[in-house]
Design an enzyme around this catalytic site. Structure first.
Site, mmCIF file in Angstrom:
data_model
loop_
_atom_site.group_PDB
_atom_site.id
_atom_site.type_symbol
_atom_site.label_atom_id
_atom_site.label_comp_id
_atom_site.label_asym_id
_atom_site.label_seq_id
_atom_site.Cartn_x
_atom_site.Cartn_y
_atom_site.Cartn_z
ATOM 1 C CE1 TYR A 51 46.519 41.978 25.692
ATOM 2 C CE2 TYR A 51 48.300 42.661 27.132
ATOM 3 C CZ TYR A 51 46.971 42.724 26.744
ATOM 4 O OH TYR A 51 46.118 43.538 27.421
ATOM 5 C CD GLU A 53 43.930 42.442 21.962
ATOM 6 O OE1 GLU A 53 43.962 42.776 20.770
ATOM 7 O OE2 GLU A 53 43.829 43.249 22.896
ATOM 8 C CG ASP A 197 25.215 32.222 35.913
ATOM 9 O OD1 ASP A 197 26.178 31.481 36.184
ATOM 10 O OD2 ASP A 197 25.155 33.423 36.255
ATOM 11 C CB THR A 223 32.598 31.166 38.308
ATOM 12 O OG1 THR A 223 31.807 30.279 39.102
ATOM 13 C CG2 THR A 223 31.922 32.523 38.243
ATOM 14 C CE LYS A 226 30.977 32.146 42.136
ATOM 15 N NZ LYS A 226 29.739 32.804 41.697
ATOM 16 N NE ARG A 232 37.996 35.526 42.067
ATOM 17 C CZ ARG A 232 37.195 35.249 43.102
ATOM 18 N NH1 ARG A 232 37.660 34.625 44.156
ATOM 19 N NH2 ARG A 232 35.943 35.613 43.068
#
Ligand SMILES: *Cc1c(COP(=O)(O)O)cnc(C)c1O
Length: 413
Positions: A51, A53, A197, A223, A226, A232
């Site tokens: 974790y 953050e 984008d 992304t 792709k 991902r």
């Protein structure tokens, strides 16, 4: 995967089945690819246990020595690859990355101007079906129905009329290059920020096969899974002046802890994309798309805009007497996997539209070249003529599998 095979044989069998499926079928989904074995290994690494953050050097959790190093490495490689001033590698995927951009720059009710969904835009560009179109006012430009090209005059007149906060350039199904200088000029004229984008084309940009939006755009999202061939996930690249706003919007604005194993895998993918072989890959993706487009055109298929100069093509099947869904279903039975898609001027419903979308990123990762593109065009033609002939579709499927067996799959073989 010895632990998995004993611990959970049912799930293990599903993974093996998917591996076999990805090996034995021709994957023409324009947004899919094959990540390398190295990327997959990093995705499944112990960084999934962490974790973190916050951002490197300013975390809300102790024990970040290795997570900080990984995130900084990913950022450094992304900056180098794209020449960006600032990069945030934490967005979970393309859609949340876009939400973070809106959160950084817009108030509820503000106007955004993007490409019409049914003309190749994305849901997150202000579609009514998306939160982005409910909380913001989505206005949309279209393709010229004759040429299939973005109508920049319409972009400009809508921009001047609606004065959007953000002008969006980017698409999921547009087969041509984007003119970023033109978008920049329009954004300047109407006082908008330019948001690009590049989810679909970032691998082509990285490999020099599509102009880069980075010099023109205030903010760019992409992304990573792709054409970029990573895990991902997503990234936001922006000018230094927007760095604080973007970072705050991602965390704490929208997300909790970053997916560190994905960040690690992204760092690997970015290293791969910095290698000279990735430039060859990107060039081959486009060359294959052009070859496939020409072979399909020769067989009477109606390609929107008359062809392609990126990794994808969009076909209007109205002259072929099959709907997009019937075509996509028949092709799946023939071992060719793609998706049905709306086309400009769509007259059918989105769940069974007139078109199909095809892309060459995955087959190019596999090493397919011009001869294979010719074969694919022949199979598509045969399958659509025999859309209800199970025997013929089965025959094609066997031929497809035989060809696939000759091409090893990155990440699997
Ligand atoms: C794929 C895509 C996205 C969304 O990415 P997800 O990871 O599926 O959320 C956003 N914008 C464009 C243009 C895309 O093609």
């Amino acid at each position: 995967m010895s632990a998995l095979s004993t611990q959970d044989p049912a799930l293990f069998a599903m993974i093996r089945a998917e591996e076999a499926y990805q090996k034995s079928t021709i994957r023409l989904i324009a947004s899919e690819n094959y990540a390398s074995k190295a990327v997959l290994e990093a995705s499944g690494s112990v960084f999934a246990n962490k974790y973190s953050e916050g951002y490197a050097g300013a975390r809300y959790y102790q024990g970040q020595v290795n997570c900080d190093a990984v995130e900084l490495l990913a950022i450094e490689r992304a900056k180098k690859l794209f020449g960006a001033e600032h990069v945030n590698v934490q967005p979970y995927s393309g859609s949340p990355a876009n939400l973070a951009v809106y959160f950084a720059f817009c108030q509820p009710g503000d106007t955004i101007l993007g490409l019409n969904l049914s003309h190749g835009g994305h849901l997150t560009h202000g579609s009514k079906a998306s939160l982005t179109g409910k909380w913001l006012k989505g206005v949309h430009y279209s393709l010229d129905e004759k040429t299939g090209l973005i109508n920049y005059d319409e972009v400009r007149s809508l921009a001047l009329e609606h004065k959007p906060k953000l002008l969006i350039a980017g698409h999921s199904a547009y087969p041509r290059q984007l003119d970023f200088a033109r978008f920049r000029a329009i954004a300047d004229e109407c006082g908008a920020l330019l948001f690009v984008d590049m989810a679909h084309i970032s691998g082509l940009v990285a490999g020099g096969a599509h102009p880069s939006p980075i010099p023109y755009a205030d903010v760019v999202t992409t992304t990573t899974h792709k054409t970029l061939r990573g895990p991902r996930g997503a990234m936001i690249l922006c000018k230094e002046v927007h760095a604080k706003a973007i970072d705050k919007a991602v965390f704490p604005g929208l997300q909790g802890g970053p997916h560190n194993a994905t960040t690690a895998a992204l760092a690997v993918a970015l290293k791969e994309a910095l290698e000279p072989s990735f430039r060859t890959y990107a060039a081959n993706v486009v060359a294959n798309a052009k070859t496939l487009a020409a072979a399909l055109t020769k067989r009477g298929f109606n390609l929107i805009s008359g062809g392609t100069d990126n990794h994808l093509m969009l076909i209007d099947l109205n002259n072929k007497g099959v709907s997009g869904k019937i075509a996509a279903t028949a092709l799946e039975k023939a071992g060719i996997v793609l998706n049905y898609n709306t086309v400009p001027g769509e007259t059918r419903k989105a769940s069974d539209p007139s078109g199909i979308r095809l892309g060459t990123p995955a087959v190019t990762s596999r090493g397919f070249g011009a001869p294979e593109m010719e074969k694919i065009a022949t199979w598509i033609d045969r399958a659509l003529k025999a859309a209800e002939d199970e025997a013929e579709l089965g025959k094609i499927n066997a031929e497809v599998a035989a060809l696939c067996a000759k091409f090893p799959v990155p990440g699997l073989d």
